[in-house]
Design an enzyme around this catalytic site. Structure first.
Site, mmCIF file in Angstrom:
data_model
loop_
_atom_site.group_PDB
_atom_site.id
_atom_site.type_symbol
_atom_site.label_atom_id
_atom_site.label_comp_id
_atom_site.label_asym_id
_atom_site.label_seq_id
_atom_site.Cartn_x
_atom_site.Cartn_y
_atom_site.Cartn_z
ATOM 1 N N GLY A 56 0.809 -1.203 0.000
ATOM 2 C CA GLY A 56 0.000 0.000 0.000
ATOM 3 C C GLY A 56 0.849 1.263 0.000
ATOM 4 O O GLY A 56 1.938 1.297 0.573
ATOM 5 N N SER A 57 0.360 2.304 -0.636
ATOM 6 C CA SER A 57 1.049 3.596 -0.622
ATOM 7 C C SER A 57 0.739 4.316 0.694
ATOM 8 O O SER A 57 -0.062 3.861 1.507
ATOM 9 C CB SER A 57 0.599 4.438 -1.813
ATOM 10 O OG SER A 57 0.932 3.796 -3.024
ATOM 11 N N GLY A 58 1.386 5.452 0.881
ATOM 12 C CA GLY A 58 1.177 6.221 2.104
ATOM 13 C C GLY A 58 2.272 6.059 3.127
ATOM 14 O O GLY A 58 2.219 6.675 4.194
ATOM 15 N N HIS A 59 3.278 5.198 2.801
ATOM 16 C CA HIS A 59 4.385 4.943 3.732
ATOM 17 C C HIS A 59 5.705 5.450 3.165
ATOM 18 O O HIS A 59 6.765 4.961 3.544
ATOM 19 C CB HIS A 59 4.498 3.440 4.006
ATOM 20 C CG HIS A 59 3.258 2.820 4.542
ATOM 21 N ND1 HIS A 59 2.739 3.142 5.770
ATOM 22 C CD2 HIS A 59 2.402 1.913 4.004
ATOM 23 C CE1 HIS A 59 1.636 2.443 5.985
ATOM 24 N NE2 HIS A 59 1.396 1.706 4.920
ATOM 25 N N ASP A 112 -2.258 -8.261 1.139
ATOM 26 C CA ASP A 112 -1.048 -8.372 0.328
ATOM 27 C C ASP A 112 -0.728 -9.829 0.034
ATOM 28 O O ASP A 112 -0.386 -10.184 -1.097
ATOM 29 C CB ASP A 112 0.132 -7.711 1.048
ATOM 30 C CG ASP A 112 0.046 -6.198 1.037
ATOM 31 O OD1 ASP A 112 -0.135 -5.617 -0.044
ATOM 32 O OD2 ASP A 112 0.145 -5.593 2.115
ATOM 33 N N HIS A 218 -0.665 1.176 10.202
ATOM 34 C CA HIS A 218 -1.983 1.633 9.759
ATOM 35 C C HIS A 218 -2.874 1.967 10.948
ATOM 36 O O HIS A 218 -4.079 2.145 10.784
ATOM 37 C CB HIS A 218 -2.667 0.553 8.916
ATOM 38 C CG HIS A 218 -1.805 0.022 7.827
ATOM 39 N ND1 HIS A 218 -1.183 -1.197 7.894
ATOM 40 C CD2 HIS A 218 -1.443 0.573 6.647
ATOM 41 C CE1 HIS A 218 -0.477 -1.386 6.783
ATOM 42 N NE2 HIS A 218 -0.613 -0.337 6.017
#
Length: 331
Positions: A56-59, A112, A218
């Protein structure tokens, strides 16, 4: 809590625009595949074992920015905090394969695992061999097989990138990365939540003056919620938990990562480092290398994680090997 303001355009385009920015910043070293959020090295050596990372993006900078020589060959980006779908991973696999197979490396999250496994099956139908190693470094999760992948992902990508660069076979690279997996441990703490860029809403809530030890990137539940305490007391709790978990032992050499989760200052990390080094010295553990900064973030979450990797000669050599990427380069 008030909504967080961010400098973005259409929230639907965040991931694509981030990848465009990385391509431009690479000055030709990276390119993006057409119509899929996949970032790949412009030149991958023929006959090389390929390393594919993603999630996931955002990291940021994890995982997309760690594509480069000596690191990952290709990354596939999901939406914010969401797994990339199998067809995107499949496209990334085909693009990176140079005839020796592809090693998948990503964090241990159910979505994932499901999607990467499906992509591996699709690659097998194309005749591409895939092996998988999960990042499972979060000591806050008691079940070893269910452990999440957090800040230790940086050292895993670093070691895997160097291992894949020199391995003659996919099996050889996988064996080295599994050894790294077995020797990396991380614990985090947050004093303030990050937010979802699409909405500005916090990913979780803490009371006034509260902190949470062991929470996920998260906002998954941690192991202890308490009042804010002095840095030395907090660092002691975290280091003691890390050392007991592997366990690290007297005479061990380690690499240590102090990872800014998004909004923690260098000043705070340096204060933590001072106490961590004293504690590890007390355990008889030598810190051979220290990395400090924003390696695996969760938007503007305030907090940090500590990662320790127990080194042998091979793991230390791979961590010290040259690499080049936008956020991390060493010679």
């Amino acid at each position: 809590m008030s909504k967080i303001q961010k400098i973005i355009n259409d929230p639907e385009n965040i991931v694509a625009e981030v990848l465009d920015g990385l391509v431009l910043a690479s000055h030709g070293r990276l390119r993006k595949l057409d119509d899929v959020p996949v970032l790949i090295r412009s030149e991958i050596e023929e006959g090389k074992v390929a390393l594919l990372v993603g999630g996931g993006s955002g990291h940021e900078p994890m995982y997309s920015a760690y594509v480069g020589k000596g690191l990952a060959d290709v990354s596939v980006a999901g939406n914010i905090f969401a797994s990339p779908p199998p067809n995107f991973i499949h496209e990334a696999t085909k693009a990176a394969d140079r005839g020796k197979g592809v090693l998948y490396l990503y964090g241990n999250y159910a979505g994932d695992v499901l999607n990467f496994d499906m992509a591996a099956e699709m690659a097998a139908e194309d005749g591409i061999e895939v092996r998988t190693v999960l990042v499972t470094d979060d000591v806050a999760t008691p079940d070893l097989e269910g452990r999440r992948g957090i800040g230790g992902a940086f050292y895993m990508v670093k070691i895997a990138g160097a291992a894949c660069a020199e391995a003659k076979t996919l099996e050889e690279a996988e064996a080295v990365v599994r050894k790294a997996q077995a020797n990396v441990r991380t614990i985090g703490v947050a004093v303030r939540a990050g937010s979802l860029p699409e909405t500005g809403e916090p990913t979780f809530e803490l009371g006034e003056g509260e902190i949470e030890i062991g929470l996920g990137v998260h906002g998954e539940a941690g192991v202890e919620r308490s009042d804010l305490m002095p840095a030395d007391e907090l660092t002691t709790k975290m280091i003691d938990r890390l050392v007991r978990d592997l366990p690290f032992q007297k005479g061990d050499r380690v690499a240590m990562l102090l990872n800014n989760l998004g909004a923690t200052t260098q000043m705070e990390l340096l204060i933590v480092n001072r106490r961590a080094r004293a504690l590890l010295a007390g355990y008889g553990i030598e810190v051979a290398r220290t990395d400090m900064g924003a390696y695996f973030t969760s938007q503007e979450m305030a907090g940090f994680s500590i990662t320790l990797v127990r080194l042998d000669d091979e793991l230390e050599r791979l961590i010290e090997a040259p690499c080049q990427s936008l956020p991390f380069t060493q010679h």
